[in-house]
Scaffold this motif. Structure first.
Motif, short mmCIF file in Angstrom:
data_model
loop_
_atom_site.label_atom_id
_atom_site.label_comp_id
_atom_site.label_asym_id
_atom_site.label_seq_id
_atom_site.Cartn_x
_atom_site.Cartn_y
_atom_site.Cartn_z
N GLY A 235 46.53 30.40 35.43
CA GLY A 235 45.17 30.40 35.95
C GLY A 235 44.40 31.60 35.43
O GLY A 235 43.45 31.46 34.67
N TYR A 236 44.87 32.79 35.82
CA TYR A 236 44.19 34.02 35.43
C TYR A 236 45.19 35.14 35.17
O TYR A 236 46.17 35.28 35.92
CB TYR A 236 43.26 34.51 36.54
CG TYR A 236 42.17 33.55 36.93
CD1 TYR A 236 40.98 33.49 36.21
CD2 TYR A 236 42.33 32.71 38.03
CE1 TYR A 236 39.98 32.62 36.58
CE2 TYR A 236 41.33 31.84 38.40
CZ TYR A 236 40.15 31.79 37.68
OH TYR A 236 39.16 30.92 38.03
N ASP A 237 44.94 35.95 34.17
CA ASP A 237 45.62 37.23 34.01
C ASP A 237 44.79 38.25 34.77
O ASP A 237 43.56 38.26 34.68
CB ASP A 237 45.70 37.63 32.53
CG ASP A 237 46.83 36.91 31.80
OD1 ASP A 237 47.83 36.55 32.44
OD2 ASP A 237 46.70 36.70 30.58
N ILE A 238 45.50 39.09 35.55
CA ILE A 238 44.81 40.07 36.39
C ILE A 238 45.42 41.46 36.17
O ILE A 238 46.54 41.57 35.67
CB ILE A 238 44.86 39.68 37.89
CG1 ILE A 238 46.31 39.64 38.40
CG2 ILE A 238 44.15 38.35 38.12
CD1 ILE A 238 46.44 39.45 39.91
N PRO A 239 44.70 42.51 36.57
CA PRO A 239 45.24 43.87 36.43
C PRO A 239 46.46 44.08 37.32
O PRO A 239 46.70 43.34 38.28
CB PRO A 239 44.08 44.77 36.89
CG PRO A 239 42.87 43.91 36.89
CD PRO A 239 43.34 42.50 37.08
N ASN A 240 47.21 45.12 37.02
CA ASN A 240 48.43 45.44 37.76
C ASN A 240 48.07 46.18 39.06
O ASN A 240 48.31 47.37 39.20
CB ASN A 240 49.36 46.29 36.89
CG ASN A 240 50.70 46.50 37.54
OD1 ASN A 240 51.06 45.80 38.49
ND2 ASN A 240 51.46 47.45 37.06
N GLU A 241 47.50 45.44 39.99
CA GLU A 241 47.14 45.95 41.30
C GLU A 241 47.68 44.98 42.34
O GLU A 241 47.91 43.82 42.05
CB GLU A 241 45.62 46.07 41.43
CG GLU A 241 45.01 47.05 40.44
CD GLU A 241 43.49 47.11 40.53
OE1 GLU A 241 42.91 46.42 41.39
OE2 GLU A 241 42.90 47.82 39.72
N PHE A 242 47.88 45.48 43.56
CA PHE A 242 48.38 44.61 44.62
C PHE A 242 47.22 43.83 45.18
O PHE A 242 46.26 44.39 45.72
CB PHE A 242 49.08 45.41 45.72
CG PHE A 242 49.94 44.53 46.59
CD1 PHE A 242 51.25 44.30 46.25
CD2 PHE A 242 49.41 43.92 47.71
CE1 PHE A 242 52.05 43.47 47.04
CE2 PHE A 242 50.19 43.09 48.49
CZ PHE A 242 51.51 42.86 48.16
N VAL A 243 47.28 42.50 45.03
CA VAL A 243 46.19 41.64 45.46
C VAL A 243 46.61 40.73 46.60
O VAL A 243 47.79 40.41 46.77
CB VAL A 243 45.64 40.80 44.28
CG1 VAL A 243 44.95 41.68 43.26
CG2 VAL A 243 46.74 39.98 43.63
N VAL A 244 45.62 40.34 47.39
CA VAL A 244 45.83 39.44 48.52
C VAL A 244 44.76 38.36 48.49
O VAL A 244 43.74 38.49 47.82
CB VAL A 244 45.78 40.21 49.87
CG1 VAL A 244 46.95 41.18 49.99
CG2 VAL A 244 44.45 40.93 50.05
N GLY A 245 45.02 37.29 49.23
CA GLY A 245 44.08 36.18 49.33
C GLY A 245 44.56 34.99 48.51
O GLY A 245 45.44 35.13 47.66
#
Length: 164
Positions: free
Chosen positions: A130-140
């Motif tokens: 779907g998406y490449d995202i930064p190396n951060e802790f994400v929620v939702g």
């Protein structure tokens, strides 16, 4: 996110045309992705679920993978598509792929809604992203911290003060 899921579903429809894939959702995080993906797909598919864990209540993978719930479907000679919420280090998914390959599926591919390329330490071949995202802790959108925030409709970076 709905638009991107529709795009990924269209590619999956094309790739699996004439076949009857088994979508294997990885609980609990993949519930939102699995629901939206299978509704966006036009081909017939089956669903089953596994629960694996390597996080506990933390924000980093422990590196120890446990199967908490196994499949109820025999996958021998089946086209299997693992549906994941997020690929972080890749350790959990790498273990899961190795485990499922021993069950002799006809094919085994991976769809992940989110991937953190900078965090990957175990190689995993993801066919649909779907998406490449930064190396951060994400929620939702199914992603949680200690069981919370899964129901957020948007994806957000978890503020450090929440877990420090």
């Amino acid at each position: 996110m709905a638009h991107r899921i529709d795009e990924v579903a269209a590619v999956i429809d094309k790739d699996y045309a004439g076949r009857d894939p088994l979508l294997v959702g990885v609980l609990n995080g993949a519930v939102m992705t699995m629901a939206d993906l299978c509704r966006a797909m036009k081909i017939h598919c089956h669903m089953d679920w596994m629960a694996v864990s390597s996080y506990g209540a933390g924000t980093r993978s422990s590196g120890v993978v446990r199967i908490l719930k196994d499949l109820t479907t025999d996958i021998e000679d089946r086209d299997v598509l693992i549906v994941e919420d997020i690929i972080d280090t890749g350790l959990t998914l790498s273990y899961l792929v190795q485990n499922l390959r021993t069950r002799n599926p006809r094919s085994l591919e991976i769809m992940a809604m989110f991937r953190k390329p900078e965090a990957i330490s175990a190689p995993v071949d993801v066919k649909y992203i779907g998406y490449d995202i930064p190396n951060e802790f994400v929620v939702g959108f199914g992603l949680d911290y200690a069981g919370r925030y899964r129901n957020l409709t948007d994806v957000a970076t978890l503020a450090e003060h929440v877990y420090k």
